[in-house]
Design an enzyme around this catalytic site. Sequence first.
Site, short mmCIF file in Angstrom:
data_model
loop_
_atom_site.label_atom_id
_atom_site.label_comp_id
_atom_site.label_asym_id
_atom_site.label_seq_id
_atom_site.Cartn_x
_atom_site.Cartn_y
_atom_site.Cartn_z
N ASN A 40 3.43 -7.16 -2.60
CA ASN A 40 2.17 -7.14 -3.35
C ASN A 40 1.71 -8.55 -3.72
OD1 ASN A 40 3.82 -4.47 -4.76
ND2 ASN A 40 1.87 -4.12 -3.74
N HIS A 68 3.02 -1.76 1.94
CA HIS A 68 1.84 -2.63 2.10
C HIS A 68 2.08 -3.75 3.10
CE1 HIS A 68 -0.62 -0.79 -0.99
NE2 HIS A 68 0.38 -0.88 -1.86
N HIS A 180 7.41 -0.40 -9.69
CA HIS A 180 6.93 -1.49 -10.55
C HIS A 180 7.35 -1.36 -12.01
CE1 HIS A 180 3.50 -3.10 -7.75
NE2 HIS A 180 4.56 -2.71 -7.06
#
Length: 271
Positions: A40, A68, A180
């Site tokens: 990220n 991602h 997270h």
Amino acid sequence: MRIVFVGDVVGRSGRTALLEVLPSFRNDLKADAVIVNGENAAGGFGITAAIAEEFLAAGVDCITMGNHVWDQKDLIRAIDGEPRIVRPLNMAMGTPGRGVHEVRTARGKRLVVMQVIGRLFTGMYDDPFRAVANELAKLSLGANVDAILVDIHAETTSEKASLGHHLDGRVSAVVGTHTHIPTADARVLAAGTAFITDVGMTGDYDSVIGMVKEYAVQRWLSSLPSQRLAPAMGEATLCAVLIDTDDATGLARSIRPIRRGPGLEAAWPQI
């Protein structure tokens, strides 16, 4: 061996926090290797080749990714040329990059880093349990490799915990990423594998999992299209773990949380 693993770095504030603390990992904690989840790091979505190079030049030994991984398209072209960037091992055959990297420390020790992505609520991926097993068939902890760290990038606590117990005694550590939020279950399992469900992010905690809180909350209040999520830009808190392994067996002696920055209770291991 002493290994620092840093949880998901989110956006510019996360990058700043990481780069500020990196020297302390080597100088104060005497880390042999520093592994960072960077999926990220570029505006909250993926990592660019330039940011990856900045991390590596600053002393990071290996960067793990996640769902991602392909958000920044230049990485698709760059990843085959940079073995220190590790994408999920259980992606489809023929996917660019690799899911395993061996770090050789300054003391000549061999640390194998691998990453798998979970299948619950994340997408169509191959079996992470079988993918790790195929790699472990080539490795012998304490013999042809000194330590093995597995990053399980997954949504659910059950999938992460299951992999941890499945690999207990066969790898040095199984660390969870992706959600997270740091969990309070850092421990050494019965057969000697260090485990934590989620290391937490390195980002601004005055947010919704690193993203601007107003944008994220609005998505729950309306069915209309909302503003694109963007990383929060306040001062970041770094979340990581410090793992100590036995040089003879490769199994874990301890796993201790590291937290530095506003918003969360500080934690810094005493050496």
